[in-house]
Scaffold this motif. Structure first.
Motif, PDB file in Angstrom:
ATOM      1  N   ARG A   1       7.443   3.696  24.326  1.00 46.72           N
ATOM      2  CA  ARG A   1       7.596   2.805  23.178  1.00 46.72           C
ATOM      3  C   ARG A   1       7.719   3.641  21.910  1.00 46.72           C
ATOM      4  N   ALA A   2       8.535   3.143  20.994  1.00 45.78           N
ATOM      5  CA  ALA A   2       8.681   3.817  19.714  1.00 45.78           C
ATOM      6  C   ALA A   2       7.401   3.608  18.900  1.00 45.78           C
ATOM      7  N   VAL A   3       6.977   4.624  18.218  1.00 45.29           N
ATOM      8  CA  VAL A   3       5.800   4.521  17.365  1.00 45.29           C
ATOM      9  C   VAL A   3       6.256   3.995  16.010  1.00 45.29           C
ATOM     10  N   LYS A   4       5.695   2.883  15.597  1.00 46.40           N
ATOM     11  CA  LYS A   4       6.093   2.246  14.347  1.00 46.40           C
ATOM     12  C   LYS A   4       5.339   2.863  13.179  1.00 46.40           C
ATOM     13  N   PRO A   5       5.978   2.924  12.003  1.00 49.27           N
ATOM     14  CA  PRO A   5       5.251   3.402  10.835  1.00 49.27           C
ATOM     15  C   PRO A   5       4.211   2.365  10.400  1.00 49.27           C
ATOM     16  N   VAL A   6       3.123   2.849   9.859  1.00 46.91           N
ATOM     17  CA  VAL A   6       2.059   1.978   9.367  1.00 46.91           C
ATOM     18  C   VAL A   6       2.045   2.101   7.850  1.00 46.91           C
ATOM     19  N   ILE A   7       2.144   0.949   7.156  1.00 50.83           N
ATOM     20  CA  ILE A   7       2.143   1.005   5.696  1.00 50.83           C
ATOM     21  C   ILE A   7       0.778   0.601   5.151  1.00 50.83           C
ATOM     22  N   THR A   8       0.437   1.244   4.042  1.00 54.41           N
ATOM     23  CA  THR A   8      -0.776   0.895   3.302  1.00 54.41           C
ATOM     24  C   THR A   8      -0.366   0.572   1.879  1.00 54.41           C
ATOM     25  N   VAL A   9      -1.168  -0.231   1.227  1.00 58.20           N
ATOM     26  CA  VAL A   9      -0.935  -0.561  -0.180  1.00 58.20           C
ATOM     27  C   VAL A   9      -2.027   0.126  -0.986  1.00 58.20           C
ATOM     28  N   ASP A  10      -1.679   0.611  -2.194  1.00 57.95           N
ATOM     29  CA  ASP A  10      -2.621   1.407  -2.977  1.00 57.95           C
ATOM     30  C   ASP A  10      -3.784   0.604  -3.543  1.00 57.95           C
TER      31      ASP A  10
ATOM     32  N   LEU B   1      -5.974  -9.974 -13.980  1.00 52.51           N
ATOM     33  CA  LEU B   1      -5.002  -9.975 -15.065  1.00 52.51           C
ATOM     34  C   LEU B   1      -4.975 -11.316 -15.758  1.00 52.51           C
ATOM     35  N   THR B   2      -4.158 -11.412 -16.800  1.00 54.12           N
ATOM     36  CA  THR B   2      -3.990 -12.623 -17.588  1.00 54.12           C
ATOM     37  C   THR B   2      -2.585 -13.158 -17.344  1.00 54.12           C
ATOM     38  N   GLU B   3      -2.409 -14.477 -17.449  1.00 54.87           N
ATOM     39  CA  GLU B   3      -1.079 -15.066 -17.280  1.00 54.87           C
ATOM     40  C   GLU B   3      -0.064 -14.319 -18.138  1.00 54.87           C
ATOM     41  N   GLY B   4       1.101 -14.071 -17.594  1.00 59.59           N
ATOM     42  CA  GLY B   4       2.143 -13.336 -18.302  1.00 59.59           C
ATOM     43  C   GLY B   4       2.146 -11.849 -17.962  1.00 59.59           C
ATOM     44  N   GLU B   5       1.084 -11.356 -17.362  1.00 64.77           N
ATOM     45  CA  GLU B   5       1.006  -9.941 -16.984  1.00 64.77           C
ATOM     46  C   GLU B   5       1.476  -9.770 -15.539  1.00 64.77           C
ATOM     47  N   SER B   6       1.640  -8.527 -15.156  1.00 62.71           N
ATOM     48  CA  SER B   6       2.106  -8.250 -13.801  1.00 62.71           C
ATOM     49  C   SER B   6       1.281  -7.132 -13.169  1.00 62.71           C
ATOM     50  N   PHE B   7       1.399  -7.012 -11.869  1.00 56.09           N
ATOM     51  CA  PHE B   7       0.781  -5.907 -11.136  1.00 56.09           C
ATOM     52  C   PHE B   7       1.792  -5.374 -10.136  1.00 56.09           C
ATOM     53  N   THR B   8       1.673  -4.104  -9.850  1.00 53.14           N
ATOM     54  CA  THR B   8       2.609  -3.439  -8.945  1.00 53.14           C
ATOM     55  C   THR B   8       1.902  -3.064  -7.652  1.00 53.14           C
ATOM     56  N   LEU B   9       2.566  -3.365  -6.560  1.00 56.36           N
ATOM     57  CA  LEU B   9       2.067  -2.994  -5.238  1.00 56.36           C
ATOM     58  C   LEU B   9       2.872  -1.785  -4.774  1.00 56.36           C
ATOM     59  N   ASN B  10       2.201  -0.664  -4.602  1.00 51.48           N
ATOM     60  CA  ASN B  10       2.835   0.568  -4.148  1.00 51.48           C
ATOM     61  C   ASN B  10       2.515   0.749  -2.668  1.00 51.48           C
ATOM     62  N   PHE B  11       3.552   0.729  -1.843  1.00 55.98           N
ATOM     63  CA  PHE B  11       3.398   0.847  -0.392  1.00 55.98           C
ATOM     64  C   PHE B  11       3.731   2.263   0.042  1.00 55.98           C
ATOM     65  N   THR B  12       2.953   2.781   0.976  1.00 57.42           N
ATOM     66  CA  THR B  12       3.198   4.107   1.531  1.00 57.42           C
ATOM     67  C   THR B  12       3.194   3.996   3.046  1.00 57.42           C
ATOM     68  N   ALA B  13       4.259   4.506   3.674  1.00 57.71           N
ATOM     69  CA  ALA B  13       4.349   4.534   5.139  1.00 57.71           C
ATOM     70  C   ALA B  13       3.860   5.888   5.631  1.00 57.71           C
ATOM     71  N   ASP B  14       3.200   5.896   6.767  1.00 57.92           N
ATOM     72  CA  ASP B  14       2.684   7.159   7.304  1.00 57.92           C
ATOM     73  C   ASP B  14       3.772   8.054   7.887  1.00 57.92           C
ATOM     74  N   LYS B  15       4.962   7.485   8.116  1.00 59.64           N
ATOM     75  CA  LYS B  15       6.090   8.295   8.567  1.00 59.64           C
ATOM     76  C   LYS B  15       7.379   7.545   8.263  1.00 59.64           C
ATOM     77  N   ALA B  16       8.456   8.284   8.147  1.00 62.20           N
ATOM     78  CA  ALA B  16       9.767   7.689   7.911  1.00 62.20           C
ATOM     79  C   ALA B  16      10.435   7.385   9.251  1.00 62.20           C
ATOM     80  N   ILE B  17      11.263   6.343   9.250  1.00 63.54           N
ATOM     81  CA  ILE B  17      12.045   6.045  10.450  1.00 63.54           C
ATOM     82  C   ILE B  17      13.517   5.941  10.062  1.00 63.54           C
ATOM     83  N   SER B  18      14.381   5.939  11.047  1.00 65.83           N
ATOM     84  CA  SER B  18      15.820   5.997  10.790  1.00 65.83           C
ATOM     85  C   SER B  18      16.442   4.659  10.422  1.00 65.83           C
ATOM     86  N   THR B  19      15.678   3.585  10.460  1.00 61.76           N
ATOM     87  CA  THR B  19      16.177   2.265  10.066  1.00 61.76           C
ATOM     88  C   THR B  19      15.176   1.615   9.116  1.00 61.76           C
TER      89      THR B  19
END
Length: 170
Positions: free
Chosen positions: A33-42, A48-66
């Protein structure tokens, strides 16, 4: 006599063919079986207050070709789906196979990081503090996994307070 000889010959060929095709190492790829990358969020909790935003930064433990598809879905809290917008992701539709309404995004092929931004709409309604509970899941092509502890993201949103006078015409 010829018929009996021909039938014995066919039976022998069938038995030998069956034995030859049952070797143990000819189906090796079926158990790999192919080993799938596992992503984590920082971060998984935001205030926050209405009108503000937050950013979700995702990191995969490995890159894949697709590309690997994921979904951010509102699953709880007092906020509603139309109280926020997401940049870097696409709102799902019924016919694309991603389940109930949410936002899908793809971590591109050979990439190990990706970010999306969630902006909470600013309204003039005094509704008190709202929470938004999001679920992060693997989606559509299911080529990646979500790390334990990164599957639930919570945003606590306070009312926008202003000294300006607001008028709503209906």
């Amino acid at each position: 006599m010829k018929k009996i000889f021909r039938n014995k010959f066919l039976l022998a060929a069938l038995v030998l063919g069956t034995m030859a095709s049952c070797s143990e190492d000819d189906d090796v790829t079926e158990t790999t079986r192919a080993v799938k990358p596992v992503i984590t969020v920082d971060a998984t909790s935001f205030t926050l207050t209405e009108g503000e935003s937050f950013t979700l930064n995702f990191t995969a433990d490995k890159a894949i070709s697709t590309a690997a598809d994921f979904k951010l879905e509102l699953v709880g809290g007092e906020g509603s789906f139309r109280d926020y917008t997401v940049t870097g992701a696409t709102e799902t539709t019924i016919d694309e196979g991603a389940g109930i309404i949410g936002h899908t995004f793809s971590i591109p092929a050979y990439a190990t990081t990706y970010s999306i931004t969630v902006t909470v709409d600013q309204d003039l309604d005094v509704e008190g503090t709202e929470t938004f509970v999001f679920a992060l899941t693997s989606a559509v092509n299911a080529r990646g996994l979500v790390a334990e502890g990164s599957g639930t993201i919570t945003a606590t949103v306070a009312d926008y307070v202003s000294n300006d006078v607001g008028v709503s015409l209906t």
